[in-house]
Design a protein around this motif. Structure first.
Motif, PDB file in Angstrom:
ATOM      1  N   ALA A 156       0.720  -1.133  -0.162  1.00  0.00           N
ATOM      2  CA  ALA A 156       0.000   0.075  -0.256  1.00  0.00           C
ATOM      3  C   ALA A 156       0.930   1.170  -0.006  1.00  0.00           C
ATOM      4  O   ALA A 156       1.960   1.171   0.466  1.00  0.00           O
ATOM      5  N   PHE A 157       0.317   2.306  -0.472  1.00  0.00           N
ATOM      6  CA  PHE A 157       1.143   3.636  -0.564  1.00  0.00           C
ATOM      7  C   PHE A 157       1.480   3.813   0.827  1.00  0.00           C
ATOM      8  O   PHE A 157       2.592   4.415   0.890  1.00  0.00           O
ATOM      9  N   GLU A 158       0.725   3.752   1.875  1.00  0.00           N
ATOM     10  CA  GLU A 158       1.271   4.068   3.374  1.00  0.00           C
ATOM     11  C   GLU A 158       2.469   3.365   4.002  1.00  0.00           C
ATOM     12  O   GLU A 158       3.097   3.689   4.591  1.00  0.00           O
ATOM     13  N   ASP A 159       2.791   2.243   3.167  1.00  0.00           N
ATOM     14  CA  ASP A 159       3.786   1.233   3.432  1.00  0.00           C
ATOM     15  C   ASP A 159       4.712   1.374   2.724  1.00  0.00           C
ATOM     16  O   ASP A 159       6.118   0.450   3.032  1.00  0.00           O
ATOM     17  N   GLY A 160       4.963   2.230   1.656  1.00  0.00           N
ATOM     18  CA  GLY A 160       6.053   2.006   0.541  1.00  0.00           C
ATOM     19  C   GLY A 160       7.248   2.619   1.149  1.00  0.00           C
ATOM     20  O   GLY A 160       7.295   3.906   1.533  1.00  0.00           O
ATOM     21  N   ARG A 161       8.282   1.798   1.096  1.00  0.00           N
ATOM     22  CA  ARG A 161       9.546   2.308   1.583  1.00  0.00           C
ATOM     23  C   ARG A 161      10.188   3.436   0.734  1.00  0.00           C
ATOM     24  O   ARG A 161      10.992   4.123   1.488  1.00  0.00           O
ATOM     25  N   TYR A 162       9.846   3.515  -0.548  1.00  0.00           N
ATOM     26  CA  TYR A 162      10.320   4.460  -1.121  1.00  0.00           C
ATOM     27  C   TYR A 162       9.390   5.887  -1.362  1.00  0.00           C
ATOM     28  O   TYR A 162       9.849   6.884  -1.400  1.00  0.00           O
ATOM     29  N   VAL A 163       8.065   5.495  -1.692  1.00  0.00           N
ATOM     30  CA  VAL A 163       6.924   6.644  -1.731  1.00  0.00           C
ATOM     31  C   VAL A 163       6.969   7.579  -0.402  1.00  0.00           C
ATOM     32  O   VAL A 163       6.766   8.660  -0.579  1.00  0.00           O
ATOM     33  N   ARG A 164       7.423   6.950   0.676  1.00  0.00           N
ATOM     34  CA  ARG A 164       7.406   7.583   2.079  1.00  0.00           C
ATOM     35  C   ARG A 164       8.471   8.801   2.085  1.00  0.00           C
ATOM     36  O   ARG A 164       8.495   9.591   3.032  1.00  0.00           O
ATOM     37  N   LEU A 165       9.370   8.592   1.147  1.00  0.00           N
ATOM     38  CA  LEU A 165      10.361   9.745   1.163  1.00  0.00           C
ATOM     39  C   LEU A 165       9.956  10.755   0.304  1.00  0.00           C
ATOM     40  O   LEU A 165      10.811  11.808   0.163  1.00  0.00           O
ATOM     41  N   LEU A 166       8.815  10.959  -0.270  1.00  0.00           N
ATOM     42  CA  LEU A 166       8.326  11.834  -1.198  1.00  0.00           C
ATOM     43  C   LEU A 166       8.502  13.428  -0.304  1.00  0.00           C
ATOM     44  O   LEU A 166       8.992  14.324  -0.914  1.00  0.00           O
ATOM     45  N   PRO A 167       8.120  13.625   0.901  1.00  0.00           N
ATOM     46  CA  PRO A 167       8.445  14.986   1.545  1.00  0.00           C
ATOM     47  C   PRO A 167      10.045  15.151   1.361  1.00  0.00           C
ATOM     48  O   PRO A 167      10.279  16.395   1.268  1.00  0.00           O
ATOM     49  N   THR A 168      10.582  14.199   1.638  1.00  0.00           N
ATOM     50  CA  THR A 168      11.940  14.404   1.816  1.00  0.00           C
ATOM     51  C   THR A 168      12.551  14.964   0.286  1.00  0.00           C
ATOM     52  O   THR A 168      13.264  15.995   0.232  1.00  0.00           O
ATOM     53  N   VAL A 169      12.256  14.181  -0.885  1.00  0.00           N
ATOM     54  CA  VAL A 169      12.813  14.906  -2.019  1.00  0.00           C
ATOM     55  C   VAL A 169      12.181  16.261  -2.515  1.00  0.00           C
ATOM     56  O   VAL A 169      12.675  16.886  -3.086  1.00  0.00           O
ATOM     57  N   LEU A 170      10.791  16.338  -2.072  1.00  0.00           N
ATOM     58  CA  LEU A 170      10.409  17.703  -2.581  1.00  0.00           C
ATOM     59  C   LEU A 170      11.190  18.979  -1.618  1.00  0.00           C
ATOM     60  O   LEU A 170      11.440  19.706  -2.032  1.00  0.00           O
ATOM     61  N   GLU A 171      11.385  18.521  -0.468  1.00  0.00           N
ATOM     62  CA  GLU A 171      12.174  19.273   0.344  1.00  0.00           C
ATOM     63  C   GLU A 171      13.747  19.807  -0.126  1.00  0.00           C
ATOM     64  O   GLU A 171      14.164  20.727  -0.166  1.00  0.00           O
ATOM     65  N   MET A 172      14.149  18.685  -0.743  1.00  0.00           N
ATOM     66  CA  MET A 172      15.451  18.874  -1.631  1.00  0.00           C
ATOM     67  C   MET A 172      15.333  19.525  -2.699  1.00  0.00           C
ATOM     68  O   MET A 172      15.980  20.546  -2.885  1.00  0.00           O
ATOM     69  N   PHE A 173      14.237  19.290  -3.284  1.00  0.00           N
ATOM     70  CA  PHE A 173      13.908  20.260  -4.561  1.00  0.00           C
ATOM     71  C   PHE A 173      13.891  21.919  -4.065  1.00  0.00           C
ATOM     72  O   PHE A 173      14.463  22.737  -4.494  1.00  0.00           O
ATOM     73  N   TYR A 174      13.114  22.007  -3.185  1.00  0.00           N
ATOM     74  CA  TYR A 174      12.946  23.600  -2.606  1.00  0.00           C
ATOM     75  C   TYR A 174      14.305  23.906  -2.074  1.00  0.00           C
ATOM     76  O   TYR A 174      14.402  25.310  -2.055  1.00  0.00           O
ATOM     77  N   GLN A 175      15.027  23.378  -1.530  1.00  0.00           N
ATOM     78  CA  GLN A 175      16.526  23.676  -0.940  1.00  0.00           C
ATOM     79  C   GLN A 175      17.107  24.044  -1.970  1.00  0.00           C
ATOM     80  O   GLN A 175      17.863  25.132  -1.909  1.00  0.00           O
ATOM     81  N   HIS A 176      17.045  23.206  -2.900  1.00  0.00           N
ATOM     82  CA  HIS A 176      18.116  23.794  -4.102  1.00  0.00           C
ATOM     83  C   HIS A 176      17.835  24.831  -5.081  1.00  0.00           C
ATOM     84  O   HIS A 176      18.670  25.595  -5.435  1.00  0.00           O
ATOM     85  N   TYR A 177      16.556  25.046  -5.133  1.00  0.00           N
ATOM     86  CA  TYR A 177      15.949  26.295  -5.614  1.00  0.00           C
ATOM     87  C   TYR A 177      15.485  27.372  -4.780  1.00  0.00           C
ATOM     88  O   TYR A 177      14.665  28.248  -5.016  1.00  0.00           O
ATOM     89  N   ALA A 178      16.085  27.456  -3.454  1.00  0.00           N
ATOM     90  CA  ALA A 178      15.772  28.313  -2.448  1.00  0.00           C
ATOM     91  C   ALA A 178      16.180  29.712  -2.882  1.00  0.00           C
ATOM     92  O   ALA A 178      17.164  29.665  -3.553  1.00  0.00           O
ATOM     93  N   PRO A 179      15.463  30.598  -2.687  1.00  0.00           N
ATOM     94  CA  PRO A 179      15.852  32.153  -3.101  1.00  0.00           C
ATOM     95  C   PRO A 179      17.117  32.353  -2.286  1.00  0.00           C
ATOM     96  O   PRO A 179      17.352  31.800  -0.977  1.00  0.00           O
ATOM     97  N   ALA A 180      17.893  33.339  -2.555  1.00  0.00           N
ATOM     98  CA  ALA A 180      19.205  33.741  -1.906  1.00  0.00           C
ATOM     99  C   ALA A 180      18.674  34.451  -0.630  1.00  0.00           C
ATOM    100  O   ALA A 180      17.704  35.040  -0.491  1.00  0.00           O
ATOM    101  N   ARG A 181      19.395  34.225   0.360  1.00  0.00           N
ATOM    102  CA  ARG A 181      18.914  35.035   1.890  1.00  0.00           C
ATOM    103  C   ARG A 181      18.881  36.571   1.275  1.00  0.00           C
ATOM    104  O   ARG A 181      19.739  36.873   0.579  1.00  0.00           O
ATOM    105  N   GLY A 182      17.811  37.109   2.086  1.00  0.00           N
ATOM    106  CA  GLY A 182      17.452  38.406   2.024  1.00  0.00           C
ATOM    107  C   GLY A 182      16.877  38.597   0.852  1.00  0.00           C
ATOM    108  O   GLY A 182      16.389  39.869   0.768  1.00  0.00           O
ATOM    109  N   LYS A 183      16.375  37.625  -0.012  1.00  0.00           N
ATOM    110  CA  LYS A 183      15.507  37.844  -1.238  1.00  0.00           C
ATOM    111  C   LYS A 183      14.418  37.031  -1.118  1.00  0.00           C
ATOM    112  O   LYS A 183      14.670  35.990  -1.172  1.00  0.00           O
ATOM    113  N   THR A 184      13.179  37.771  -1.075  1.00  0.00           N
ATOM    114  CA  THR A 184      11.811  36.954  -1.099  1.00  0.00           C
ATOM    115  C   THR A 184      11.181  37.478  -2.128  1.00  0.00           C
ATOM    116  O   THR A 184      11.205  38.491  -2.469  1.00  0.00           O
TER     117      THR A 184
END
Length: 213
Positions: free
Chosen positions: A185-213
């Motif tokens: 099941a989706f809830e038990d998936g060893r890989y898909v449970r990493l979804l929040p982590t990979v999305l956070e990686m994406f947002y960290q990679h493209y995070a705006p420079a500090r002081g710029k919002t």
């Protein structure tokens, strides 16, 4: 022939097409996506192979029709998730839409293989079949652009590179999940449970420079 007669014939033809595609899906679920044969589909439906050719002249035509149908289903799912969302936060919307995408892929492995992996030698979707997939990509780009506009992402996130990275991260998880734990099941998936982590990686990679919002 009356318009009613024409409508009945058109409706019956469409029903037969749907029956053929459904039978093809069932066979591919049981025997593998690349193992599909027109004769097997015909036997499944109690048809003679020449009758099947009136609807699909080749195996590749069936793959093409299924690619289009799968792309339409996923595109519509993406639109539905965004339409029903109760938040305007781009990151939360990402998690909801990517979660829905993952669930859909796990529930429809044949469509997933057709849409996201090259499992059929020589198959290339027609422009018509690829159109709904392109629409889904365009909507993803628009979603990421909203993240840019709100200061959550750098402009590059909505570029071709950003789209490539985003889809590689999310589809990569699904690929690993289906390859290693296809029946959980989706809830038990060893890989898909990493979804929040990979999305956070994406947002960290493209995070705006500090002081710029």
């Amino acid at each position: 022939m009356s318009d009613t007669g024409l409508d009945r014939r058109t409706r019956r033809r469409q029903e037969t097409i749907e029956e053929i595609l459904t039978a093809a899906i069932e066979l591919m679920e049981a025997e593998g996506v690349a193992s599909l044969s027109l004769s097997a589909v015909a036997r499944q439906l109690g048809m003679q192979p020449p009758s099947l050719y009136q609807y699909f002249p080749s195996k590749m035509a069936i793959y093409d029709a299924l690619f289009q149908r799968g792309a339409e289903l996923y595109r519509d799912l993406y639109r539905e998730v965004l339409a029903k969302a109760t938040t305007n936060d781009v990151r939360e919307l990402d998690l909801q839409s990517a979660g829905a995408f993952s669930r859909w892929c796990m529930a429809h492995p044949v469509y997933s293989q057709l849409l996201f992996w090259r499992t059929i030698p020589g198959f290339q979707p027609s422009p018509e079949a690829f159109a709904p997939a392109q629409e889904a990509l365009d909507e993803l780009r628009g979603h990421l652009q909203r993240g840019v506009d709100r200061g959550q992402l750098r402009p590059e996130a909505a570029s071709d590179e950003g789209i490539a990275l985003y889809t590689s991260l999310t589809a990569g998880l699904i690929s690993q999940q289906l390859a290693n734990e296809p029946d959980v099941a989706f809830e038990d998936g060893r890989y898909v449970r990493l979804l929040p982590t990979v999305l956070e990686m994406f947002y960290q990679h493209y995070a705006p420079a500090r002081g710029k919002t």
